[in-house]
Design a protein around this motif. Structure first.
Motif: not given
Length: 312
Positions: A90-95, A100-105, A109-113, A171-182
């Motif tokens: 449940v939690i990863p999609p909300f992270i 996506m809110q924090v890094y609107p820049e 398309l990558r964010q959507i992927f 949380f560790l598994g979601c770390l790539p999101a912090f780089y990918v989303i921005k």
């Protein structure tokens, strides 16, 4: 005599129908309680995020732990640690949505992927849990075994081992999101590859779970599943899980050397399944399925073997 038999059968049928209605009501009520718990946990987590404690990693982690504590509270008062089971998915999609809110820049398309990849996996696994969960009267056999082994210390073990530890691993598994989303660079081959691998992993899990579900309906007690994806490894569903987290890391590529540390999430997943989940499931099968020891000697535990059986 005939009337007696008909009357007996009718009474048995009515009793079964009543039981089925009771199960449905209990299960429906249980799912509502779970929904309430998770809505409250998400709200508390989002509230904690507003305090912006430390950097973005620390802020999200503390909110994640706060939400976990809410779920644990429900587990404790309801005496059922299976309340936590959906949290993993449940939690990863909300992270991702928060980032996506924090890094609107970032590249939209990558964010959507990335969101599609996480959502397909999350929805699939969550629905699978909903289908298989019988309600608050049901608790995962692993938790029951742990309760029997730990006694009065169970709830401390439950919080640390069943609730907090998986939260940290995810949380560790979601770390790539912090780089990918921005990332604001143009879409590249690794974005498409990451999406394909992640969705393919979810499909592998879907197929393997359905094959096992159908097998259990038809197989005799103690039967060993050795067909479909299960003939290539003893735990193809776990392999699909590991492959999914690798797919998220692929999104990061190519990255600088300073960002390679995010692979720790994928490595953590491998260690979790290799040293905890697989041995636990195999031990249970050894105790309940005659012939499983011989099957273990000639089968691949986790990663698919190109041979039907691996000789040892």
């Amino acid at each position: 005599m005939t009337k007696s038999i008909i009357s007996s059968n009718q009474r048995r049928y009515d009793e079964n129908q009543t039981k089925m209605k009771e199960i449905k009501v209990n299960r429906f009520t249980s799912l509502l309680i779970v929904l309430l718990a998770y809505v409250l946990a998400l709200l508390i987590g989002y509230w904690v995020i507003t305090f912006q404690v430390g950097d973005i990693y620390m802020t999200v982690l503390i909110a994640d732990i706060a939400a976990t504590i809410i779920i644990f509270s429900f587990s404790f008062f309801l005496k059922n640690s299976s309340m936590y089971d959906p949290y993993w998915t449940v939690i990863p999609p909300f992270i991702v949505l928060y980032l996506m809110q924090v890094y609107p820049e970032g590249n939209h398309l990558r964010q959507i992927f990335f969101l599609i990849a996480v959502s397909v996996w999350a929805i699939r696994l969550t629905l699978n849990w909903v289908r298989s969960w019988l309600g608050l009267e049901h608790e995962d056999w692993r938790y029951k075994d742990l309760a029997n082994k730990t006694g009065k210390m169970y709830w401390l073990v439950s919080f640390s081992g069943i609730h907090l530890f998986p939260t940290l691993i995810v949380f560790l598994g979601c770390l790539p999101a912090f780089y990918v989303i921005k990332k604001d660079s143009a879409i590249g081959v690794f974005d498409f590859l990451g999406l394909i691998v992640s969705v393919a992993a979810a499909i592998i899990q879907l197929i393997s779970d359905e094959q096992m579900r159908n097998f259990k309906k038809k197989a005799q007690k103690g039967g060993i599943m050795q067909s479909g994806l299960w003939k290539f490894s003893r735990h193809p569903n776990y392999f699909g899980e590991i492959l999914f987290w690798f797919g998220l890391f692929i999104f990061c590529l190519p990255i600088s050397i300073s960002e390679w540390w995010t692979v720790i999430g994928w490595i953590s997943m491998i260690l979790l399944f290799v040293f905890i989940s697989v041995p636990m499931m195999d031990e249970r099968s050894l105790n309940n399925k005659p012939g499983f020891k011989e099957y273990m000697k000639k089968s691949s535990a986790l990663f698919p073997s190109l041979k039907l059986f691996r000789n040892k």
